[in-house]
Design an enzyme around this catalytic site. Structure first.
Site, PDB file in Angstrom:
ATOM      1  CB  SER A 158      10.085  19.390   8.172  1.00 46.18           C
ATOM      2  OG  SER A 158      10.609  19.639   9.450  1.00 46.18           O
ATOM      3  NE  ARG A 173       1.127  20.499  -2.179  1.00 49.21           N
ATOM      4  CZ  ARG A 173       1.492  21.704  -1.711  1.00 49.21           C
ATOM      5  NH1 ARG A 173       2.722  21.921  -1.324  1.00 49.21           N
ATOM      6  NH2 ARG A 173       0.627  22.684  -1.628  1.00 49.21           N
ATOM      7  CG  ASP A 211      12.265  22.036   8.526  1.00 52.58           C
ATOM      8  OD1 ASP A 211      11.389  22.779   8.029  1.00 52.58           O
ATOM      9  OD2 ASP A 211      12.910  21.200   7.859  1.00 52.58           O
TER      10      ASP A 211
HETATM   11  C1  BGC Z   1       8.715  20.835   3.240  1.00 54.68           C
HETATM   12  C2  BGC Z   1       8.880  21.967   4.220  1.00 54.68           C
HETATM   13  C3  BGC Z   1      10.217  21.858   4.920  1.00 54.68           C
HETATM   14  C4  BGC Z   1      11.346  21.696   3.908  1.00 54.68           C
HETATM   15  C5  BGC Z   1      12.706  21.522   4.586  1.00 54.68           C
HETATM   16  C6  BGC Z   1       9.918  20.713   2.313  1.00 54.68           C
HETATM   17  O1  BGC Z   1       9.795  19.591   1.497  1.00 54.68           O
HETATM   18  O2  BGC Z   1       7.543  21.013   2.459  1.00 54.68           O
HETATM   19  O3  BGC Z   1       7.837  21.969   5.175  1.00 54.68           O
HETATM   20  O4  BGC Z   1      10.415  23.007   5.689  1.00 54.68           O
HETATM   21  O5  BGC Z   1      11.109  20.577   3.093  1.00 54.68           O
HETATM   22  O6  BGC Z   1      12.719  20.434   5.429  1.00 54.68           O
END
Ligand code: BGC
Length: 478
Positions: A158, A173, A211
């Site tokens: 995620s 990142r 996610d």
């Molecule tokens: C991430 C996402 C993720 C979200 C929730 C963010 O910091 O960049 O990819 O879906 O958090 O988990």
């Protein structure tokens, strides 16, 4: 000993009715600072819509709008056994998911592993070795008899990734306080598969899943009116289906214009150039002191990882101001520690049912070693409400933007994450703001199905099916 009633020393006594003028003034100042009215919400939403479009354009923008190569919703008739691995912000979860013949049903067996804090700032090898070890442990305890080589794994990772294929993802990142060396700019799938090989686990990744995409697919599996998957947890983000023809940055691939493709928005990066969001000095401070300054502007005002830190920075600032009489003669050592408070601390303050906020009193003594007066607690409670309400209201702008851009109403939105599930009043505040922006309540934000478990399994199943059907867009080695 900590009692339930007020136990202030005589000089710090007071009742709710004689809040000192300066604390009353402070509450007023904080209200002005943290409130976001309807007009502002609408203005932010307008900007959000154009930023979503910019992210899909050839030049791109702040919001990455990552194509995920998930090309359809489930039919509800997917079957088989799948492994799912969920590497979120706080825990690691390994699951085995059984999709039976029965339409829209599933069985799940899972183990959770804590992500050691030190791993978040370790190296790629240490991180993926730890993850591979957890998968190995899970398989040893649960899968003795199965031929695991045959099993498909959906890996929920995620963080923002550029995906050229469904089983590929170059980390753009780190977010949510992660800062592991040697991963940004690399494809995380081979990094993980190499670790699996080092641990003699003969498994390959079938699909790399965000996610939010998992949440969208899992929720649509049980409720077909679901058009958006959202996470309001340690981080925040959303996914929805776009048509390939509306994604100029994929033009060179000559995909059919009406081909649906799920987009992982990575909307935490909205307004990184600080154009519309009502940022305070405290938000600026969080950003400057984070491992990635200038990134995730929206997420840093909304997500669970940051809510406690906003509260801490405001209270510390007030305590250090000569003009404000708060926490006088108290030891502020614990309050000075960055990230010493998390979102559950605010949630507890907001849930305190007592008129004199006696649970908040205990919380401050236990967690921070600070004795509070009733007036101070009144300010703390109001501040927690303001921070929690701001997060819920700003969160509605992203949903309203997708709904408006795609003309999705009426529809359901599947939402997951600790803030959505556990933070008091988040849902109601979010729903109220959404209605203010849209002018109707035809968009209902509901608790989602398990996206990073069931959703990842479904995406693995859909990928296998797609390969069988010869639909090879976004598939690497067949
Ligand atoms: C991430 C996402 C993720 C979200 C929730 C963010 O910091 O960049 O990819 O879906 O958090 O988990």
């Amino acid at each position: 000993m900590v009692g339930l009633g007020p136990k202030d020393p005589p000089s710090r006594k007071g009742s709710m009715h004689d809040v000192p003028k300066d604390l009353m003034n402070q509450i007023k100042i904080l209200e002005d600072l943290f409130s976001v009215d309807t007009q502002k919400l609408k203005f932010i939403t307008e900007r959000f819509i154009s930023e979503l479009e910019k992210g899909l354009s050839k030049d791109g923008g702040n919001i990455p709008m990552n194509p995920t190569w998930v090309l359809s919703n489930p039919t509800g008739r997917e079957t088989g056994s799948y492994l799912a691995l969920d590497m979120g912000g706080t825990n690691l979860r390994v699951c085995e998911i059984e999709l039976p013949e029965e339409h829209g049903k599933f069985d799940i067996m899972q183990s959770k592993y804590r992500m050691p804090t030190a791993i978040k700032t370790s190296t790629a090898e240490e991180l993926f070795d730890y993850v591979a070890d957890c998968v190995k442990q899970f398989l040893i305890s649960n899968n003795e008899d199965q031929n695991i080589k045959e099993m498909s794994l959906g890996f929920t990772f995620s963080y923002p990734c550029t995906q050229d294929f469904i089983d590929h993802g170059v980390l753009q990142r780190w977010t949510k306080g992660f800062d592991v060396a040697g991963v940004e700019g690399k494809d995380v799938v081979p990094l993980f598969e190499e670790a699996l090989r080092r641990k003699n686990v003969p498994i390959k990744v079938t699909a790399l899943v965000n996610d939010t995409t998992g949440t969208l697919i899992a929720s649509n599996y049980t409720d077909q009116s679901t058009k958006i998957g959202c996470i309001f947890g340690t981080g925040c983000n959303a996914a929805y289906f776009e048509n390939a023809g509306s994604i100029p940055k994929l033009e060179h691939m000559n995909l059919p214009a009406d081909m649906p493709i799920a987009i992982n928005c990575e909307w935490g990066a909205f307004d990184n150039e600080h154009y519309v969001l009502p940022r305070t000095v405290y938000d600026a401070q969080i950003d400057e002191q984070s491992p990635r300054p200038g990134q995730q502007a929206y997420e840093k005002m909304i997500a669970g990882y940051y809510l406690g830190e906003v509260l801490r920075l405001v209270l510390l600032d007030l305590a250090q101001k000569d003009s404000v009489e708060i926490f006088e003669h108290q030891d502020l050592t614990s309050l000075k520690k960055a990230y010493s408070l998390d979102a559950s601390f605010l949630a507890e303050i907001e849930s305190d049912p007592w008129e004199n906020l006696s649970e908040t009193e205990i919380l401050f003594e236990k967690k921070l070693g600070i004795e509070t007066t009733e007036q101070e607690r009144k300010l703390i409670r109001r501040l927690a409400e303001l921070i929690g309400t701001r997060a819920a209201r700003l969160s509605a702008c992203g949903i309203a933007a997708i709904v408006t851009k795609k003309n999705l109403a009426p529809c359901s939105v599947g939402a997951d994450g600790s803030v959505f599930n556990k933070y008091p009043h988040f849902r109601e505040r979010n729903a109220a703001a959404l209605k203010e922006i849209l002018g109707h309540d035809e968009v209902v934000v509901k608790p989602a199905e398990d996206g990073s478990g069931v959703g990842a399994a479904l995406i693995a199943a859909l990928t296998n099916q797609r390969i069988k059907d010869g639909i090879l867009a976004g598939v690497r080695n067949v």
